[in-house]
Motif scaffolding. Structure first.
Motif, PDB file in Angstrom:
ATOM      1  N   ALA A 124       0.808  -1.229   0.000  1.00 58.95           N
ATOM      2  CA  ALA A 124       0.000   0.000   0.000  1.00 58.95           C
ATOM      3  C   ALA A 124       0.838   1.274   0.000  1.00 58.95           C
ATOM      4  CB  ALA A 124      -0.988  -0.003   1.163  1.00 58.95           C
ATOM      5  N   GLN A 125       1.911   1.291  -0.798  1.00 61.00           N
ATOM      6  CA  GLN A 125       2.776   2.466  -0.851  1.00 61.00           C
ATOM      7  C   GLN A 125       2.449   3.349  -2.050  1.00 61.00           C
ATOM      8  OE1 GLN A 125       5.156   3.244   1.626  1.00 61.00           O
ATOM      9  NE2 GLN A 125       3.848   1.681   2.532  1.00 61.00           N
ATOM     10  N   GLY A 126       2.591   4.651  -1.861  1.00 58.92           N
ATOM     11  CA  GLY A 126       2.354   5.619  -2.916  1.00 58.92           C
ATOM     12  C   GLY A 126       3.614   5.957  -3.688  1.00 58.92           C
ATOM     13  N   GLN A 127       4.752   5.483  -3.235  1.00 59.53           N
ATOM     14  CA  GLN A 127       6.014   5.685  -3.944  1.00 59.53           C
ATOM     15  C   GLN A 127       7.039   4.687  -3.436  1.00 59.53           C
ATOM     16  OE1 GLN A 127       7.142   9.712  -3.065  1.00 59.53           O
ATOM     17  NE2 GLN A 127       7.857   9.245  -1.020  1.00 59.53           N
ATOM     18  N   CYS A 128       8.090   4.519  -4.219  1.00 60.03           N
ATOM     19  CA  CYS A 128       9.184   3.635  -3.829  1.00 60.03           C
ATOM     20  C   CYS A 128      10.303   4.478  -3.225  1.00 60.03           C
ATOM     21  CB  CYS A 128       9.691   2.872  -5.043  1.00 60.03           C
ATOM     22  SG  CYS A 128       8.426   1.824  -5.784  1.00 60.03           S
ATOM     23  N   GLN A 129      11.134   3.839  -2.436  1.00 66.39           N
ATOM     24  CA  GLN A 129      12.267   4.503  -1.804  1.00 66.39           C
ATOM     25  C   GLN A 129      13.540   4.178  -2.571  1.00 66.39           C
ATOM     26  OE1 GLN A 129      11.714   6.585   0.807  1.00 66.39           O
ATOM     27  NE2 GLN A 129       9.588   6.058   0.396  1.00 66.39           N
ATOM     28  N   PRO A 130      14.460   5.140  -2.718  1.00 64.94           N
ATOM     29  CA  PRO A 130      15.725   4.833  -3.399  1.00 64.94           C
ATOM     30  C   PRO A 130      16.612   3.957  -2.524  1.00 64.94           C
ATOM     31  CG  PRO A 130      15.775   7.060  -2.520  1.00 64.94           C
ATOM     32  CD  PRO A 130      14.378   6.533  -2.287  1.00 64.94           C
ATOM     33  N   CYS A 131      17.420   3.133  -3.172  1.00 59.84           N
ATOM     34  CA  CYS A 131      18.407   2.357  -2.429  1.00 59.84           C
ATOM     35  C   CYS A 131      19.343   3.333  -1.716  1.00 59.84           C
ATOM     36  CB  CYS A 131      19.226   1.473  -3.375  1.00 59.84           C
ATOM     37  SG  CYS A 131      18.282   0.167  -4.162  1.00 59.84           S
ATOM     38  N   ALA A 132      19.735   2.991  -0.502  1.00 56.63           N
ATOM     39  CA  ALA A 132      20.630   3.837   0.293  1.00 56.63           C
ATOM     40  C   ALA A 132      22.055   3.757  -0.248  1.00 56.63           C
ATOM     41  CB  ALA A 132      20.601   3.389   1.752  1.00 56.63           C
ATOM     42  N   GLN A 133      22.895   4.684   0.181  1.00 53.28           N
ATOM     43  CA  GLN A 133      24.320   4.620  -0.154  1.00 53.28           C
ATOM     44  C   GLN A 133      24.861   3.275   0.317  1.00 53.28           C
ATOM     45  OE1 GLN A 133      26.089   8.024   1.754  1.00 53.28           O
ATOM     46  NE2 GLN A 133      25.785   9.306  -0.038  1.00 53.28           N
ATOM     47  N   GLY A 134      25.725   2.673  -0.497  1.00 51.53           N
ATOM     48  CA  GLY A 134      26.301   1.381  -0.133  1.00 51.53           C
ATOM     49  C   GLY A 134      25.422   0.201  -0.504  1.00 51.53           C
ATOM     50  N   ARG A 135      24.276   0.458  -1.151  1.00 49.32           N
ATOM     51  CA  ARG A 135      23.344  -0.597  -1.540  1.00 49.32           C
ATOM     52  C   ARG A 135      22.834  -0.326  -2.952  1.00 49.32           C
ATOM     53  NH1 ARG A 135      22.122  -3.366   3.105  1.00 49.32           N
ATOM     54  NH2 ARG A 135      20.267  -4.377   2.299  1.00 49.32           N
ATOM     55  N   ALA A 136      22.412  -1.391  -3.644  1.00 51.78           N
ATOM     56  CA  ALA A 136      21.874  -1.259  -5.000  1.00 51.78           C
ATOM     57  C   ALA A 136      20.998  -2.470  -5.296  1.00 51.78           C
ATOM     58  CB  ALA A 136      23.002  -1.178  -6.021  1.00 51.78           C
ATOM     59  N   GLN A 137      20.201  -2.374  -6.349  1.00 52.26           N
ATOM     60  CA  GLN A 137      19.456  -3.528  -6.855  1.00 52.26           C
ATOM     61  C   GLN A 137      19.092  -3.274  -8.309  1.00 52.26           C
ATOM     62  OE1 GLN A 137      16.234  -4.112  -7.829  1.00 52.26           O
ATOM     63  NE2 GLN A 137      15.215  -2.275  -7.210  1.00 52.26           N
ATOM     64  N   GLN A 138      19.191  -4.338  -9.131  1.00 54.19           N
ATOM     65  CA  GLN A 138      19.101  -4.209 -10.576  1.00 54.19           C
ATOM     66  C   GLN A 138      17.728  -4.520 -11.172  1.00 54.19           C
ATOM     67  OE1 GLN A 138      22.267  -6.153 -12.748  1.00 54.19           O
ATOM     68  NE2 GLN A 138      23.568  -6.152 -10.938  1.00 54.19           N
ATOM     69  N   GLU A 139      16.808  -5.069 -10.422  1.00 57.54           N
ATOM     70  CA  GLU A 139      15.544  -5.524 -10.982  1.00 57.54           C
ATOM     71  C   GLU A 139      14.364  -4.693 -10.507  1.00 57.54           C
ATOM     72  OE1 GLU A 139      15.043  -9.777 -10.563  1.00 57.54           O
ATOM     73  OE2 GLU A 139      17.200  -9.992 -10.356  1.00 57.54           O
ATOM     74  N   ALA A 140      13.331  -4.615 -11.327  1.00 56.73           N
ATOM     75  CA  ALA A 140      12.104  -3.908 -10.954  1.00 56.73           C
ATOM     76  C   ALA A 140      11.277  -4.761  -9.989  1.00 56.73           C
ATOM     77  CB  ALA A 140      11.287  -3.604 -12.200  1.00 56.73           C
ATOM     78  N   GLY A 141      10.503  -4.105  -9.139  1.00 57.12           N
ATOM     79  CA  GLY A 141       9.570  -4.801  -8.256  1.00 57.12           C
ATOM     80  C   GLY A 141      10.190  -5.455  -7.043  1.00 57.12           C
ATOM     81  N   LYS A 142      11.271  -4.914  -6.542  1.00 57.70           N
ATOM     82  CA  LYS A 142      11.968  -5.527  -5.405  1.00 57.70           C
ATOM     83  C   LYS A 142      11.550  -4.910  -4.068  1.00 57.70           C
ATOM     84  CE  LYS A 142      14.213  -8.595  -7.582  1.00 57.70           C
ATOM     85  NZ  LYS A 142      13.945  -9.997  -7.326  1.00 57.70           N
ATOM     86  N   THR A 143      11.753  -5.684  -2.994  1.00 49.06           N
ATOM     87  CA  THR A 143      11.371  -5.248  -1.651  1.00 49.06           C
ATOM     88  C   THR A 143      12.570  -4.824  -0.809  1.00 49.06           C
ATOM     89  OG1 THR A 143      11.465  -7.530  -0.846  1.00 49.06           O
ATOM     90  CG2 THR A 143       9.333  -6.731  -1.643  1.00 49.06           C
ATOM     91  N   GLU A 144      13.770  -4.940  -1.345  1.00 47.79           N
ATOM     92  CA  GLU A 144      14.962  -4.504  -0.629  1.00 47.79           C
ATOM     93  C   GLU A 144      16.107  -4.312  -1.614  1.00 47.79           C
ATOM     94  OE1 GLU A 144      16.153  -7.476   2.183  1.00 47.79           O
ATOM     95  OE2 GLU A 144      16.430  -8.995   0.663  1.00 47.79           O
ATOM     96  N   CYS A 145      17.133  -3.622  -1.168  1.00 44.97           N
ATOM     97  CA  CYS A 145      18.350  -3.424  -1.953  1.00 44.97           C
ATOM     98  C   CYS A 145      19.465  -4.231  -1.306  1.00 44.97           C
ATOM     99  CB  CYS A 145      18.719  -1.942  -1.984  1.00 44.97           C
ATOM    100  SG  CYS A 145      17.449  -0.907  -2.739  1.00 44.97           S
ATOM    101  N   SER A 146      20.386  -4.694  -2.103  1.00 41.55           N
ATOM    102  CA  SER A 146      21.486  -5.522  -1.609  1.00 41.55           C
ATOM    103  C   SER A 146      22.712  -4.674  -1.304  1.00 41.55           C
ATOM    104  CB  SER A 146      21.865  -6.571  -2.649  1.00 41.55           C
ATOM    105  OG  SER A 146      20.769  -7.401  -2.926  1.00 41.55           O
ATOM    106  N   PRO A 147      23.489  -5.061  -0.288  1.00 43.13           N
ATOM    107  CA  PRO A 147      24.721  -4.320  -0.010  1.00 43.13           C
ATOM    108  C   PRO A 147      25.737  -4.529  -1.131  1.00 43.13           C
ATOM    109  CG  PRO A 147      24.514  -6.208   1.461  1.00 43.13           C
ATOM    110  CD  PRO A 147      23.261  -6.151   0.650  1.00 43.13           C
ATOM    111  N   CYS A 148      26.544  -3.522  -1.368  1.00 41.12           N
ATOM    112  CA  CYS A 148      27.607  -3.637  -2.373  1.00 41.12           C
ATOM    113  C   CYS A 148      28.642  -4.655  -1.898  1.00 41.12           C
ATOM    114  CB  CYS A 148      28.278  -2.279  -2.588  1.00 41.12           C
ATOM    115  SG  CYS A 148      27.194  -1.051  -3.346  1.00 41.12           S
ATOM    116  N   ALA A 149      29.147  -5.439  -2.831  1.00 37.88           N
ATOM    117  CA  ALA A 149      30.177  -6.439  -2.521  1.00 37.88           C
ATOM    118  C   ALA A 149      31.513  -5.746  -2.287  1.00 37.88           C
ATOM    119  CB  ALA A 149      30.293  -7.428  -3.668  1.00 37.88           C
TER     120      ALA A 149
END
Length: 95
Positions: free
Chosen positions: A45-70
């Protein structure tokens, strides 16, 4: 319909569906939209998505979390879809 909820059928009296985590809808939308790469939604029930934080990223649409950088990569700004390799003479050893 309020942000985060939808009603895909015409002529209805209420908005009965909510967008799942990983998706969002703006006010008045008839369908949910997946969060773009570099962003996420961890609750429904969200009206917008949140950007991945510094030190994290994710490459696919429709995700629920971002992964930490290796180790050996970094994300110095928010909202990146991929972590960048460290430049010569620098490193990261954190994951």
């Amino acid at each position: 319909c309020p942000a985060g909820s939808i009603q895909p059928l015409p002529g209805q009296a209420a908005c009965t569906d909510v967008c799942s985590a990983g998706f969002f809808s703006q006010r008045g939308s008839a369908e949910c939209t997946p969060c773009a790469p570099g962003s996420f939604s961890d609750t429904a029930a969200q009206g917008q998505c949140q950007p991945c934080a510094q030190g994290r990223a994710q490459q696919e649409a429709g995700k629920t979390e971002c992964s930490p950088c290796a180790a050996g990569t970094f994300a110095a700004v928010t909202g990146l879809s991929v972590c960048l390799p460290c430049t010569p003479g620098t490193f990261t050893d954190l994951q």
